[in-house]
Design a protein around this motif. Structure first.
Motif, PDB file in Angstrom:
ATOM      1  N   UNK A   1      13.208 -10.722  -3.798  1.00 47.36           N
ATOM      2  CA  UNK A   1      13.946  -9.533  -3.360  1.00 47.36           C
ATOM      3  C   UNK A   1      13.115  -8.262  -3.490  1.00 47.36           C
ATOM      4  N   UNK A   2      11.819  -8.404  -3.803  1.00 46.70           N
ATOM      5  CA  UNK A   2      10.934  -7.252  -3.907  1.00 46.70           C
ATOM      6  C   UNK A   2      10.165  -7.057  -2.603  1.00 46.70           C
ATOM      7  N   UNK A   3       9.939  -5.788  -2.270  1.00 44.24           N
ATOM      8  CA  UNK A   3       9.125  -5.444  -1.113  1.00 44.24           C
ATOM      9  C   UNK A   3       8.097  -4.404  -1.551  1.00 44.24           C
ATOM     10  N   UNK A   4       6.841  -4.668  -1.223  1.00 44.70           N
ATOM     11  CA  UNK A   4       5.765  -3.724  -1.501  1.00 44.70           C
ATOM     12  C   UNK A   4       5.121  -3.370  -0.173  1.00 44.70           C
ATOM     13  N   UNK A   5       4.908  -2.092   0.052  1.00 46.72           N
ATOM     14  CA  UNK A   5       4.310  -1.634   1.302  1.00 46.72           C
ATOM     15  C   UNK A   5       2.978  -0.958   1.021  1.00 46.72           C
ATOM     16  N   UNK A   6       1.990  -1.348   1.803  1.00 46.58           N
ATOM     17  CA  UNK A   6       0.647  -0.814   1.654  1.00 46.58           C
ATOM     18  C   UNK A   6       0.228  -0.218   2.991  1.00 46.58           C
ATOM     19  N   UNK A   7      -0.435   0.910   2.946  1.00 49.27           N
ATOM     20  CA  UNK A   7      -0.916   1.543   4.177  1.00 49.27           C
ATOM     21  C   UNK A   7      -2.440   1.621   4.159  1.00 49.27           C
ATOM     22  N   UNK A   8      -3.022   1.298   5.285  1.00 46.65           N
ATOM     23  CA  UNK A   8      -4.457   1.458   5.511  1.00 46.65           C
ATOM     24  C   UNK A   8      -4.578   2.562   6.548  1.00 46.65           C
ATOM     25  N   UNK A   9      -5.255   3.637   6.165  1.00 54.85           N
ATOM     26  CA  UNK A   9      -5.277   4.792   7.049  1.00 54.85           C
ATOM     27  C   UNK A   9      -6.600   5.536   6.921  1.00 54.85           C
ATOM     28  N   UNK A  10      -7.382   5.524   7.988  1.00 49.93           N
ATOM     29  CA  UNK A  10      -8.625   6.283   8.070  1.00 49.93           C
ATOM     30  C   UNK A  10      -9.505   6.142   6.835  1.00 49.93           C
ATOM     31  N   UNK A  11      -9.794   4.916   6.452  1.00 47.85           N
ATOM     32  CA  UNK A  11     -10.697   4.656   5.334  1.00 47.85           C
ATOM     33  C   UNK A  11     -10.053   4.765   3.969  1.00 47.85           C
TER      34      UNK A  11
END
Length: 117
Positions: free
Chosen positions: A35-45
């Motif tokens: 039931x856990x959600x982790x969000x990661x963003x990759x953005x311009x290095x």
């Protein structure tokens, strides 16, 4: 799981050679673990955790059990091998999967492999 994600991000941020893989890239990745959600963003290095819960950001998803997700983040297993064994489900374009495969694998590369790279 939260600790494994944060450790992975810290390791990746310390590897400028690998951050070049995402220099001109912008995408988000969501990990679903129970039931856990982790969000990661990759953005311009850069790479960082996302805390907002926007459904539009969920275009790339990896879901599975905590053990397999941690093995992926720690570089003990490759993304595609976990997919083949059906231990992780991945929803992303093939190019993104290959990019993630490289990032996960190389972030935890041993010291001797780092010298080669």
């Amino acid at each position: 799981m939260d600790e494994a994600v944060q450790t992975f991000i810290n390791e990746l941020k310390g590897r400028e050679d690998l951050l070049q893989l995402v220099t001109n890239t912008e995408f988000q990745l969501s990990f679903f673990c129970g039931n856990q959600i982790f969000r990661m963003a990759f953005q311009n290095g850069d790479v960082f955790l996302l805390y907002e819960e926007d459904e539009l950001l969920m275009n790339n998803k990896i879901s599975g059990k905590q053990k397999e997700l941690e093995e992926l983040l720690e570089g003990k297993e490759t993304l595609r091998s976990l997919m083949r064994k059906k231990q992780l489900m991945v929803s992303a374009p093939f190019r993104t999967i290959l990019l993630l495969e490289s990032i996960f694998y190389l972030t935890k590369a041993s010291g001797s492999l780092r010298e080669i790279i």
